[in-house]
Design a protein around this motif. Sequence first.
Motif, short mmCIF file in Angstrom:
data_model
loop_
_atom_site.label_atom_id
_atom_site.label_comp_id
_atom_site.label_asym_id
_atom_site.label_seq_id
_atom_site.Cartn_x
_atom_site.Cartn_y
_atom_site.Cartn_z
N ALA A 120 -13.06 11.56 5.53
CA ALA A 120 -12.08 11.80 4.46
C ALA A 120 -11.08 10.64 4.40
O ALA A 120 -10.74 10.17 3.31
N ALA A 121 -10.65 10.15 5.55
CA ALA A 121 -9.68 9.04 5.59
C ALA A 121 -10.22 7.83 4.83
O ALA A 121 -9.48 7.15 4.10
N ALA A 122 -11.52 7.58 4.95
CA ALA A 122 -12.12 6.40 4.31
C ALA A 122 -12.09 6.50 2.78
O ALA A 122 -12.18 5.49 2.09
N ARG A 123 -11.95 7.71 2.27
CA ARG A 123 -11.89 7.88 0.80
C ARG A 123 -10.52 7.49 0.22
O ARG A 123 -10.36 7.41 -0.98
N PHE A 124 -9.52 7.26 1.09
CA PHE A 124 -8.16 6.96 0.59
C PHE A 124 -7.70 5.60 1.10
O PHE A 124 -7.02 5.52 2.13
N PRO A 125 -8.06 4.52 0.40
CA PRO A 125 -7.69 3.18 0.88
C PRO A 125 -6.18 2.93 0.82
O PRO A 125 -5.46 3.57 0.04
N TYR A 126 -5.74 2.01 1.62
CA TYR A 126 -4.32 1.62 1.70
C TYR A 126 -3.77 1.30 0.31
O TYR A 126 -4.41 0.64 -0.51
N ASP A 127 -2.55 1.76 0.07
CA ASP A 127 -1.92 1.63 -1.24
C ASP A 127 -0.51 1.07 -1.02
O ASP A 127 0.40 1.82 -0.69
N PRO A 128 -0.33 -0.26 -1.17
CA PRO A 128 0.96 -0.87 -0.80
C PRO A 128 2.15 -0.24 -1.52
O PRO A 128 2.13 -0.11 -2.74
N ARG A 129 3.17 0.12 -0.77
CA ARG A 129 4.40 0.72 -1.32
C ARG A 129 5.58 0.20 -0.52
O ARG A 129 5.43 -0.12 0.65
N TYR A 130 6.74 0.19 -1.16
CA TYR A 130 7.97 -0.17 -0.46
C TYR A 130 9.01 0.92 -0.65
O TYR A 130 9.02 1.58 -1.70
N LEU A 131 9.91 1.05 0.31
CA LEU A 131 11.09 1.87 0.07
C LEU A 131 12.00 1.13 -0.92
O LEU A 131 11.93 -0.10 -1.02
N PRO A 132 12.85 1.86 -1.65
CA PRO A 132 13.71 1.19 -2.64
C PRO A 132 14.79 0.30 -1.99
O PRO A 132 15.04 0.36 -0.79
N VAL A 133 15.42 -0.50 -2.84
CA VAL A 133 16.55 -1.36 -2.45
C VAL A 133 17.75 -0.88 -3.26
O VAL A 133 17.60 -0.52 -4.43
N GLY A 134 18.93 -0.86 -2.65
CA GLY A 134 20.13 -0.42 -3.37
C GLY A 134 20.97 -1.60 -3.86
O GLY A 134 21.07 -2.62 -3.16
N ARG A 135 21.54 -1.45 -5.04
CA ARG A 135 22.47 -2.48 -5.55
C ARG A 135 23.72 -1.81 -6.11
O ARG A 135 23.65 -0.75 -6.73
N ARG A 136 24.86 -2.49 -5.93
CA ARG A 136 26.12 -2.01 -6.53
C ARG A 136 26.15 -2.44 -7.99
O ARG A 136 25.34 -3.28 -8.42
N SER A 137 27.12 -1.93 -8.73
CA SER A 137 27.15 -2.23 -10.17
C SER A 137 27.38 -3.71 -10.44
O SER A 137 27.04 -4.21 -11.50
N ASP A 138 27.92 -4.46 -9.47
CA ASP A 138 28.09 -5.91 -9.70
C ASP A 138 26.81 -6.68 -9.34
O ASP A 138 26.80 -7.91 -9.35
N GLY A 139 25.75 -5.96 -8.98
CA GLY A 139 24.47 -6.61 -8.73
C GLY A 139 24.21 -6.95 -7.26
O GLY A 139 23.10 -7.32 -6.89
N SER A 140 25.22 -6.82 -6.40
CA SER A 140 25.00 -7.18 -4.99
C SER A 140 24.27 -6.06 -4.24
O SER A 140 24.30 -4.90 -4.65
#
Length: 402
Positions: A378-398
């Motif tokens: 079953a594991a072989a049926r689900f290949p790796y799917d690249p994902r990232y956790l989000p990045v946070g920015r303040r309203s001034d863009g930093s």
Amino acid sequence: MATITEAKVVVTSPGRNFVTLKLTTSDGVTGLGDATLNGRELAVASYLRDHLVPLLIGRDADRIEDMWQYLYKGAYWRRGPVTMTAIAAVDTALWDIKGKVAGMPVYDLLGGKAREGALVYGHASGATVGELLEDVARFQEAGYRAIRAQAAVPGVAGTYGVRKGAVYEPAAGALPEEQLWDTEKYLDFAPRYLARVREEFGFDFHLLHDVHHRLTPTEAGRLGARLEELRLFWMEDPSPAELQENFRQIRQATTTPIAVGEVFNSVWDCQQLITERLIDYIRCSVAHAGGITHLRRIFHLAELYQVRTGSHGATDLSPVSMSAAVHLDVTVPNFGIQEYMEHDPVTHEVFRPTYELRDGALHPSDAAGLGVELDEEAAARFPYDPRYLPVGRRSDGSVHDW
Ligand SMILES: O=C(O)[C@@H](O)[C@H](O)[C@H](O)CO
Ligand SMILES: [Mg+2]
């Protein structure tokens, strides 16, 4: 003596990415360890395949502590999430093997049960306060006695902790999602919606909240003080914790209990937080803090200082480390709570755990070892799917802490 004859790294994505180590011994016994590091999965897969597997073949499978020391001190380069997650996977798989050889569940190897089940908390969230309240009701109906509450802050797109449909995190996409953060709006809004939850549902259940490293110690102290009358079970990750002594200031400002540690990978990341009693709950996990062997050491240190446990348990940990967590949880005297988020049903096509949720607590089965099966076909049926956790920015863009 049984030796390790095979060590296989399985990367699979049933609903989300997981890396699993499967060890086989000369007696034909197999053991599983979770090596998943959300958003950086393949670094651990390579660490295992390219650097640890050659060291494991032919080595004594019985000597768990010696293996831990060999891999930790033998690396020379100590600590860090990649190294410690890889060591954790080996360690967890060896405990699984030892349990199967002994014919005992891992909790019996660890000294036996101190309680029947591990109290868990579920994750209620909502894009609006109304939706959050509906979600809290849903968790209560499902028998949860502890609930974490997170609502989207108006005007702050993509607030942390709010599910989109069935998806928690990370969002789909080739690159990290960028989310806006506004400290003032959050500090104004969060106490009001948490108060609404208490007004609606009362005090007869544990209410938790995750700040997700967003505040300075001054701001965190202010929030904690404002939340005192709501009697939270805990305020999680109020501020980034690289500098442990910063928590002294939060501690002095409020009696709201503090929980920290999901991003830590060793006892050295939290020894000051524990020994100076700057926190109430330590949140390290089996998968990211060096396995059962090292996490047990952290928990024992915490016990001396009346700090309780509250292991990380979002769905970025596979059913293998969730099972290991539950086995450890039911044995430690200073257990506090266990985070639990039900995996997507598709995850259970690959991983078949035997722990059960009853009356708001996870109960380990009495199967030998950790009681989890991995279906490799079953594991072989689900290949790796690249994902990232989000990045946070303040309203001034930093960039802000996400
Ligand atoms: O406590 C939690 O469940 C969260 O902080 C997540 O673990 C984190 O966003 C990484 O997936
Ligand atoms: Mg958290």
